[in-house]
Scaffold this motif. Structure first.
Motif, PDB file in Angstrom:
ATOM      1  N   ARG A 165       0.360  14.496  10.914  1.00 31.92           N
ATOM      2  CA  ARG A 165       0.159  14.440  12.363  1.00 31.92           C
ATOM      3  C   ARG A 165      -1.255  13.997  12.718  1.00 31.92           C
ATOM      4  O   ARG A 165      -1.493  13.475  13.799  1.00 31.92           O
ATOM      5  N   GLU A 166      -2.214  14.188  11.800  1.00 28.62           N
ATOM      6  CA  GLU A 166      -3.613  13.887  12.117  1.00 28.62           C
ATOM      7  C   GLU A 166      -4.059  12.487  11.689  1.00 28.62           C
ATOM      8  O   GLU A 166      -5.129  12.042  12.092  1.00 28.62           O
ATOM      9  N   GLY A 167      -3.278  11.777  10.888  1.00 29.32           N
ATOM     10  CA  GLY A 167      -3.715  10.457  10.473  1.00 29.32           C
ATOM     11  C   GLY A 167      -3.013   9.985   9.218  1.00 29.32           C
ATOM     12  O   GLY A 167      -1.944  10.498   8.847  1.00 29.32           O
ATOM     13  N   VAL A 168      -3.639   8.999   8.557  1.00 30.19           N
ATOM     14  CA  VAL A 168      -3.031   8.356   7.395  1.00 30.19           C
ATOM     15  C   VAL A 168      -4.044   8.320   6.255  1.00 30.19           C
ATOM     16  O   VAL A 168      -5.230   8.040   6.472  1.00 30.19           O
ATOM     17  N   ALA A 169      -3.558   8.598   5.049  1.00 28.78           N
ATOM     18  CA  ALA A 169      -4.385   8.499   3.846  1.00 28.78           C
ATOM     19  C   ALA A 169      -3.771   7.455   2.931  1.00 28.78           C
ATOM     20  O   ALA A 169      -2.590   7.570   2.572  1.00 28.78           O
ATOM     21  N   GLN A 170      -4.548   6.426   2.581  1.00 29.04           N
ATOM     22  CA  GLN A 170      -4.062   5.383   1.689  1.00 29.04           C
ATOM     23  C   GLN A 170      -4.577   5.628   0.289  1.00 29.04           C
ATOM     24  O   GLN A 170      -5.786   5.761   0.065  1.00 29.04           O
ATOM     25  N   ALA A 171      -3.660   5.674  -0.674  1.00 34.28           N
ATOM     26  CA  ALA A 171      -4.021   5.916  -2.069  1.00 34.28           C
ATOM     27  C   ALA A 171      -4.654   4.669  -2.671  1.00 34.28           C
ATOM     28  O   ALA A 171      -4.168   3.554  -2.471  1.00 34.28           O
TER      29      ALA A 171
ATOM     30  N   PRO B 211       0.834  -1.209   0.000  1.00 33.33           N
ATOM     31  CA  PRO B 211       0.000   0.000   0.000  1.00 33.33           C
ATOM     32  C   PRO B 211       0.862   1.250   0.000  1.00 33.33           C
ATOM     33  O   PRO B 211       1.946   1.264   0.582  1.00 33.33           O
ATOM     34  N   LEU B 212       0.372   2.281  -0.666  1.00 37.70           N
ATOM     35  CA  LEU B 212       1.030   3.582  -0.620  1.00 37.70           C
ATOM     36  C   LEU B 212       0.217   4.475   0.311  1.00 37.70           C
ATOM     37  O   LEU B 212      -0.975   4.700   0.088  1.00 37.70           O
TER      38      LEU B 212
ATOM     39  N   THR C 273      -5.410  18.424   8.499  1.00 35.16           N
ATOM     40  CA  THR C 273      -4.854  18.007   7.219  1.00 35.16           C
ATOM     41  C   THR C 273      -5.910  18.215   6.149  1.00 35.16           C
ATOM     42  O   THR C 273      -7.078  17.875   6.345  1.00 35.16           O
ATOM     43  N   ARG C 274      -5.503  18.793   5.011  1.00 34.99           N
ATOM     44  CA  ARG C 274      -6.410  18.963   3.874  1.00 34.99           C
ATOM     45  C   ARG C 274      -6.047  17.949   2.785  1.00 34.99           C
ATOM     46  O   ARG C 274      -4.876  17.769   2.470  1.00 34.99           O
ATOM     47  N   ILE C 275      -7.054  17.329   2.184  1.00 24.12           N
ATOM     48  CA  ILE C 275      -6.842  16.401   1.079  1.00 24.12           C
ATOM     49  C   ILE C 275      -7.827  16.722  -0.031  1.00 24.12           C
ATOM     50  O   ILE C 275      -9.015  16.926   0.232  1.00 24.12           O
ATOM     51  N   ALA C 276      -7.327  16.758  -1.261  1.00 24.32           N
ATOM     52  CA  ALA C 276      -8.168  16.956  -2.443  1.00 24.32           C
ATOM     53  C   ALA C 276      -7.815  15.869  -3.449  1.00 24.32           C
ATOM     54  O   ALA C 276      -6.631  15.675  -3.763  1.00 24.32           O
ATOM     55  N   VAL C 277      -8.829  15.152  -3.942  1.00 25.12           N
ATOM     56  CA  VAL C 277      -8.596  14.029  -4.858  1.00 25.12           C
ATOM     57  C   VAL C 277      -8.955  14.448  -6.274  1.00 25.12           C
ATOM     58  O   VAL C 277     -10.104  14.792  -6.558  1.00 25.12           O
ATOM     59  N   LEU C 278      -7.976  14.393  -7.170  1.00 28.83           N
ATOM     60  CA  LEU C 278      -8.192  14.750  -8.563  1.00 28.83           C
ATOM     61  C   LEU C 278      -8.575  13.532  -9.398  1.00 28.83           C
ATOM     62  O   LEU C 278      -9.357  13.639 -10.335  1.00 28.83           O
ATOM     63  N   GLU C 279      -7.986  12.383  -9.074  1.00 28.98           N
ATOM     64  CA  GLU C 279      -8.298  11.145  -9.781  1.00 28.98           C
ATOM     65  C   GLU C 279      -8.287   9.992  -8.781  1.00 28.98           C
ATOM     66  O   GLU C 279      -7.544  10.024  -7.794  1.00 28.98           O
ATOM     67  N   GLY C 280      -9.089   8.945  -9.055  1.00 27.76           N
ATOM     68  CA  GLY C 280      -9.095   7.777  -8.192  1.00 27.76           C
ATOM     69  C   GLY C 280      -9.788   8.034  -6.868  1.00 27.76           C
ATOM     70  O   GLY C 280     -10.819   8.707  -6.813  1.00 27.76           O
ATOM     71  N   ALA C 281      -9.216   7.542  -5.775  1.00 25.95           N
ATOM     72  CA  ALA C 281      -9.815   7.697  -4.451  1.00 25.95           C
ATOM     73  C   ALA C 281      -8.731   7.556  -3.391  1.00 25.95           C
ATOM     74  O   ALA C 281      -7.649   7.017  -3.643  1.00 25.95           O
ATOM     75  N   VAL C 282      -9.041   8.044  -2.189  1.00 33.51           N
ATOM     76  CA  VAL C 282      -8.126   7.982  -1.055  1.00 33.51           C
ATOM     77  C   VAL C 282      -8.932   7.556   0.176  1.00 33.51           C
ATOM     78  O   VAL C 282     -10.032   8.068   0.410  1.00 33.51           O
ATOM     79  N   ARG C 283      -8.376   6.651   0.945  1.00 34.34           N
ATOM     80  CA  ARG C 283      -9.020   6.211   2.194  1.00 34.34           C
ATOM     81  C   ARG C 283      -8.322   6.890   3.364  1.00 34.34           C
ATOM     82  O   ARG C 283      -7.118   6.728   3.569  1.00 34.34           O
ATOM     83  N   ILE C 284      -9.076   7.676   4.147  1.00 37.17           N
ATOM     84  CA  ILE C 284      -8.526   8.473   5.250  1.00 37.17           C
ATOM     85  C   ILE C 284      -8.848   7.807   6.580  1.00 37.17           C
ATOM     86  O   ILE C 284     -10.006   7.468   6.858  1.00 37.17           O
TER      87      ILE C 284
ATOM     88  N   VAL D 109     -12.867   7.185   6.140  1.00 38.52           N
ATOM     89  CA  VAL D 109     -13.689   7.757   5.073  1.00 38.52           C
ATOM     90  C   VAL D 109     -12.966   7.577   3.748  1.00 38.52           C
ATOM     91  O   VAL D 109     -11.759   7.820   3.655  1.00 38.52           O
ATOM     92  N   VAL D 110     -13.689   7.129   2.717  1.00 41.24           N
ATOM     93  CA  VAL D 110     -13.129   7.043   1.369  1.00 41.24           C
ATOM     94  C   VAL D 110     -13.523   8.311   0.616  1.00 41.24           C
ATOM     95  O   VAL D 110     -14.713   8.626   0.487  1.00 41.24           O
ATOM     96  N   LEU D 111     -12.522   9.031   0.144  1.00 43.43           N
ATOM     97  CA  LEU D 111     -12.728  10.291  -0.574  1.00 43.43           C
ATOM     98  C   LEU D 111     -12.541  10.037  -2.060  1.00 43.43           C
ATOM     99  O   LEU D 111     -11.466   9.621  -2.501  1.00 43.43           O
ATOM    100  N   ASP D 112     -13.581  10.263  -2.845  1.00 41.35           N
ATOM    101  CA  ASP D 112     -13.546   9.974  -4.274  1.00 41.35           C
ATOM    102  C   ASP D 112     -13.043  11.169  -5.074  1.00 41.35           C
ATOM    103  O   ASP D 112     -12.932  12.292  -4.566  1.00 41.35           O
ATOM    104  N   ALA D 113     -12.766  10.923  -6.354  1.00 35.06           N
ATOM    105  CA  ALA D 113     -12.296  11.967  -7.257  1.00 35.06           C
ATOM    106  C   ALA D 113     -13.301  13.109  -7.323  1.00 35.06           C
ATOM    107  O   ALA D 113     -14.519  12.898  -7.292  1.00 35.06           O
TER     108      ALA D 113
END
Length: 329
Positions: free
Chosen positions: A182-188, A176-177, A202-213, A222-226
């Protein structure tokens, strides 16, 4: 085990003993540490009073800093393992040599990422290509540590902001990548996304695919979609919202403002400019709109002065700039 006092000059420790204590500290904080390792460390500690004092200092370090600092536990990506281990042990031994009175000051320094493996200065952006093909772009004033091993690909964002464009893992067993803050982990999840470390968020913005926070303190994943973005703290992820172009404009070297407070525009530009850039309270609430070149702050300031009723007062050869109300004269 009772800690041993070590604050007197008579108890100064031999550098070789500190090196050994650092080696044991790093070894026991590795996920592969065994009970045999722990018993061997205990035998080393009991074999000499100086060893006991050095280990007491190591335990005090971990207690004072709440664990072994991440910058000492994450090897540098792409460096030979032997060289990486030497560098890690040297950093740990140096920190033990500082003594407890200086550890908190070191932590304040390291929290800004000044000791990270990859850093950018104010106004600098840097592109990195990782061995697996993943591309990372570090934004201004950012700091990043990396750890690639048999089990994972970990990017530790210590400060600032980055764009991650993932690539398939070439390893026989896909790893996994993950991006840690400091606030947690996001898996691509096969993705292209930005991550920004703010103060306590922490701010996260997904342009393509998804990220699991996954928040650090056990909040709901939470899974954050594109096309979505969010912020999260150590306990909870905010409700995702639609992607805002302003949040990713930095990847094109721009700062986008749409009715933004001048104080906030100035704060963003200050991230890209050495020295001090501030806003007089008298014009702080002025609403600003436009597209400004973030990586050319002189030009951006010129645009503000030519468009709004403000002046830029420069001191110390431009290293101290204040936006003030424009005088009627």
């Amino acid at each position: 085990m009772q800690p041993v006092a070590f604050h007197t000059a008579a108890q100064a420790l031999d550098p070789h003993v500190l090196d050994a204590a650092a080696a044991w500290l790093v070894r026991l904080h590795d996920s592969a540490a065994t009970d045999d390792d722990r018993r061997a460390c205990e035998r080393w500690r009991q074999s000499d009073p100086a060893h006991a004092r050095a280990w007491a200092r190591a335990e005090a370090l971990v207690h004072k800093l709440g664990g072994l600092p991440p910058g000492l536990a994450l090897p540098a990506l792409g460096r030979p393992v032997r060289a990486t281990r030497r560098a890690t042990l040297a950093k740990t031994a140096a920190l033990l040599a500082l003594g407890p009175s200086l550890w908190l000051g070191w932590r304040a320094t390291d929290a800004q990422g000044w000791l990270a493996e990859h850093r950018t200065a104010n106004g600098e952006q840097r592109a990195l290509r990782l061995p697996d093909g993943t591309r990372v772009t570090l934004n201004t004033a950012s700091a990043l540590d990396l750890r690639f091993d048999a089990a994972q690909r970990l990017l530790w964002l210590r400060a600032g902001e980055m764009l991650v464009e993932t690539a398939p893992d070439p390893a026989a067993t896909p790893r996994p990548l993950r991006v840690a803050t400091r606030e947690g982990v996001a898996q691509a999840l096969g993705t292209r996304f930005t991550v920004r470390q703010d103060d306590g968020r922490t701010r996260i913005a997904v342009l393509e695919g998804a990220v699991r926070i996954v928040p650090a303190q056990g909040g709901e994943a939470v899974v954050l979609d594109a096309g979505r973005q969010t912020r999260f703290g150590a306990q909870q992820v905010d409700v995702p919202v639609a992607l805002d172009a302003a949040g990713t404009a930095w990847t094109r070297g721009m700062l986008l403002a749409d009715g933004m407070r001048l104080a906030d525009v100035v704060a963003e530009l200050a991230r890209y400019r050495p020295g001090v850039l501030r806003c007089d309270p008298a014009v702080a609430e002025l609403r600003v709109s436009g597209a400004f070149p973030a990586t050319d702050t002189d030009r951006a300031l010129g645009m503000l002065v030519s468009t709004y009723r403000v002046d830029a007062v420069m001191r110390l050869r431009g290293h101290w700039v204040t936006l003030v109300p424009r005088s009627d004269g």
